[in-house]
Structures are given as C-alpha cells and as structure tokens.
Write a protein that holds these residues in place. Sequence first.
Motif, PDB file in Angstrom:
ATOM      1  N   SER A  36       0.862  -1.182   0.000  1.00 18.99           N
ATOM      2  CA  SER A  36       0.000   0.000   0.000  1.00 18.99           C
ATOM      3  C   SER A  36       0.896   1.229   0.000  1.00 18.99           C
ATOM      4  CB  SER A  36      -0.902   0.043   1.233  1.00 18.99           C
ATOM      5  OG  SER A  36      -1.841  -0.988   1.197  1.00 18.99           O
ATOM      6  N   PHE A  37       0.442   2.277  -0.636  1.00 15.12           N
ATOM      7  CA  PHE A  37       1.167   3.543  -0.695  1.00 15.12           C
ATOM      8  C   PHE A  37       0.663   4.453   0.413  1.00 15.12           C
ATOM      9  CE2 PHE A  37       1.577   7.870  -2.508  1.00 15.12           C
ATOM     10  CZ  PHE A  37       2.947   7.914  -2.569  1.00 15.12           C
ATOM     11  N   ASN A  38       1.566   5.066   1.168  1.00 14.65           N
ATOM     12  CA  ASN A  38       1.203   5.988   2.252  1.00 14.65           C
ATOM     13  C   ASN A  38       1.597   7.406   1.871  1.00 14.65           C
ATOM     14  OD1 ASN A  38       0.418   3.895   4.033  1.00 14.65           O
ATOM     15  ND2 ASN A  38       2.559   3.535   4.514  1.00 14.65           N
ATOM     16  N   ILE A  39       0.696   8.332   2.084  1.00 14.33           N
ATOM     17  CA  ILE A  39       1.006   9.751   1.920  1.00 14.33           C
ATOM     18  C   ILE A  39       0.188  10.525   2.948  1.00 14.33           C
ATOM     19  CG2 ILE A  39      -0.673  10.068   0.050  1.00 14.33           C
ATOM     20  CD1 ILE A  39       1.366  12.150  -1.083  1.00 14.33           C
ATOM     21  N   LEU A  40       0.889  11.214   3.842  1.00 14.38           N
ATOM     22  CA  LEU A  40       0.276  12.015   4.906  1.00 14.38           C
ATOM     23  C   LEU A  40      -0.735  11.203   5.725  1.00 14.38           C
ATOM     24  CD1 LEU A  40      -0.181  15.376   2.995  1.00 14.38           C
ATOM     25  CD2 LEU A  40       1.702  14.697   4.487  1.00 14.38           C
ATOM     26  N   PHE A  41      -0.320  10.021   6.163  1.00 12.26           N
ATOM     27  CA  PHE A  41      -1.103   9.110   6.995  1.00 12.26           C
ATOM     28  C   PHE A  41      -2.329   8.549   6.285  1.00 12.26           C
ATOM     29  CE2 PHE A  41       1.499  11.379   9.970  1.00 12.26           C
ATOM     30  CZ  PHE A  41       1.846  10.417  10.892  1.00 12.26           C
ATOM     31  N   LEU A  42      -2.460   8.763   4.983  1.00  6.35           N
ATOM     32  CA  LEU A  42      -3.534   8.183   4.186  1.00  6.35           C
ATOM     33  C   LEU A  42      -2.964   6.984   3.450  1.00  6.35           C
ATOM     34  CD1 LEU A  42      -6.406   8.366   2.961  1.00  6.35           C
ATOM     35  CD2 LEU A  42      -5.398   9.767   1.166  1.00  6.35           C
ATOM     36  N   GLN A  43      -3.560   5.820   3.644  1.00  5.35           N
ATOM     37  CA  GLN A  43      -3.068   4.596   3.035  1.00  5.35           C
ATOM     38  C   GLN A  43      -3.950   4.239   1.843  1.00  5.35           C
ATOM     39  OE1 GLN A  43      -3.064   1.181   5.624  1.00  5.35           O
ATOM     40  NE2 GLN A  43      -1.221   0.421   4.673  1.00  5.35           N
ATOM     41  N   ILE A  44      -3.314   3.980   0.695  1.00  4.51           N
ATOM     42  CA  ILE A  44      -4.039   3.661  -0.530  1.00  4.51           C
ATOM     43  C   ILE A  44      -3.560   2.310  -1.024  1.00  4.51           C
ATOM     44  CG2 ILE A  44      -4.569   4.403  -2.871  1.00  4.51           C
ATOM     45  CD1 ILE A  44      -3.680   7.226  -1.937  1.00  4.51           C
ATOM     46  N   PRO A  45      -4.353   1.281  -1.132  1.00  6.01           N
ATOM     47  CA  PRO A  45      -5.709   1.124  -0.633  1.00  6.01           C
ATOM     48  C   PRO A  45      -5.729   1.057   0.887  1.00  6.01           C
ATOM     49  CG  PRO A  45      -4.943  -0.955  -1.533  1.00  6.01           C
ATOM     50  CD  PRO A  45      -3.875   0.056  -1.780  1.00  6.01           C
ATOM     51  N   PRO A  46      -6.858   1.393   1.488  1.00  4.44           N
ATOM     52  CA  PRO A  46      -6.909   1.533   2.943  1.00  4.44           C
ATOM     53  C   PRO A  46      -6.934   0.227   3.732  1.00  4.44           C
ATOM     54  CG  PRO A  46      -9.046   1.997   1.988  1.00  4.44           C
ATOM     55  CD  PRO A  46      -8.106   1.788   0.844  1.00  4.44           C
ATOM     56  N   SER A  47      -6.818  -0.896   3.096  1.00  4.93           N
ATOM     57  CA  SER A  47      -6.877  -2.167   3.820  1.00  4.93           C
ATOM     58  C   SER A  47      -5.507  -2.566   4.375  1.00  4.93           C
ATOM     59  CB  SER A  47      -7.406  -3.266   2.895  1.00  4.93           C
ATOM     60  OG  SER A  47      -6.545  -3.412   1.791  1.00  4.93           O
ATOM     61  N   ASP A  48      -5.519  -3.460   5.340  1.00  7.79           N
ATOM     62  CA  ASP A  48      -4.307  -3.946   5.990  1.00  7.79           C
ATOM     63  C   ASP A  48      -3.539  -4.854   5.038  1.00  7.79           C
ATOM     64  OD1 ASP A  48      -2.425  -4.594   7.937  1.00  7.79           O
ATOM     65  OD2 ASP A  48      -3.662  -6.212   8.745  1.00  7.79           O
ATOM     66  N   THR A  49      -2.243  -4.578   4.849  1.00  4.66           N
ATOM     67  CA  THR A  49      -1.442  -5.379   3.925  1.00  4.66           C
ATOM     68  C   THR A  49      -1.260  -6.805   4.422  1.00  4.66           C
ATOM     69  OG1 THR A  49       0.605  -4.552   4.918  1.00  4.66           O
ATOM     70  CG2 THR A  49      -0.201  -3.421   2.959  1.00  4.66           C
ATOM     71  N   GLN A  50      -1.156  -6.994   5.738  1.00  2.89           N
ATOM     72  CA  GLN A  50      -0.978  -8.344   6.264  1.00  2.89           C
ATOM     73  C   GLN A  50      -2.220  -9.191   6.013  1.00  2.89           C
ATOM     74  OE1 GLN A  50       0.486  -8.543  10.241  1.00  2.89           O
ATOM     75  NE2 GLN A  50       0.470 -10.759  10.294  1.00  2.89           N
TER      76      GLN A  50
END
Length: 98
Positions: A36-50
């Motif tokens: 997932s890509f993080n920018i300013l505490f926003l995770q794209i996509p917002p789901s948990d990678t694990q």
Amino acid sequence: MKKYLLTAVCAAGVIGLSGCSGHRTNEETFTTHAESFNILFLQIPPSDTQARALALAPEGAKIETITTTPNDVTSVSGVLNRIIGVDQTTINGSIVKE
C-alpha cells in the motif's frame, strides 16, 4: 495547461503506486506479498497489507515467515513511512501435502 498536465501525471503516479498484491507458488513453497502507498497518513488502498497477503496464502499452508514494514507511530521509521512511503508485507511458507 502545464498545471493540468502535472496534476494528471501526479494522479497517475499515485494510482500506479497505490497498491498491489500477488503470490507465487510451486509444488512445495509459496510467497505472497501486498503493498500500500502511504502519503500524509492516508493509506491507498486503505486495507491492511498483512490481511491481504494472508488471504492469498494457499489453503493448508504452513507459514514460516511474515515480514512487514513499520506501520506504527511509536517509532521514527514508522512515522516517516506513514508520512510518505510504502507499507509492505511478505509471507513465505511451505505447502502441506496430505
């Protein structure tokens, strides 16, 4: 015109870097990954990678290692990764044959 072009390029870059997941298996072992890509505490996509990487593991598999990037706000590397970075989880293991 240049502003619109720059905005389009940046948007395409964020969408392109937004996140992916996949797996590779052979007869005895497997590897799954999710990013997932993080920018300013926003995770794209917002789901948990694990959770996404675990969902790709074969049924009846024996997980041997799980590697995840820092994703907390209790460490410097975790905070820097959440400001701008990539959250990644990799799972390796063996396939249990019946």
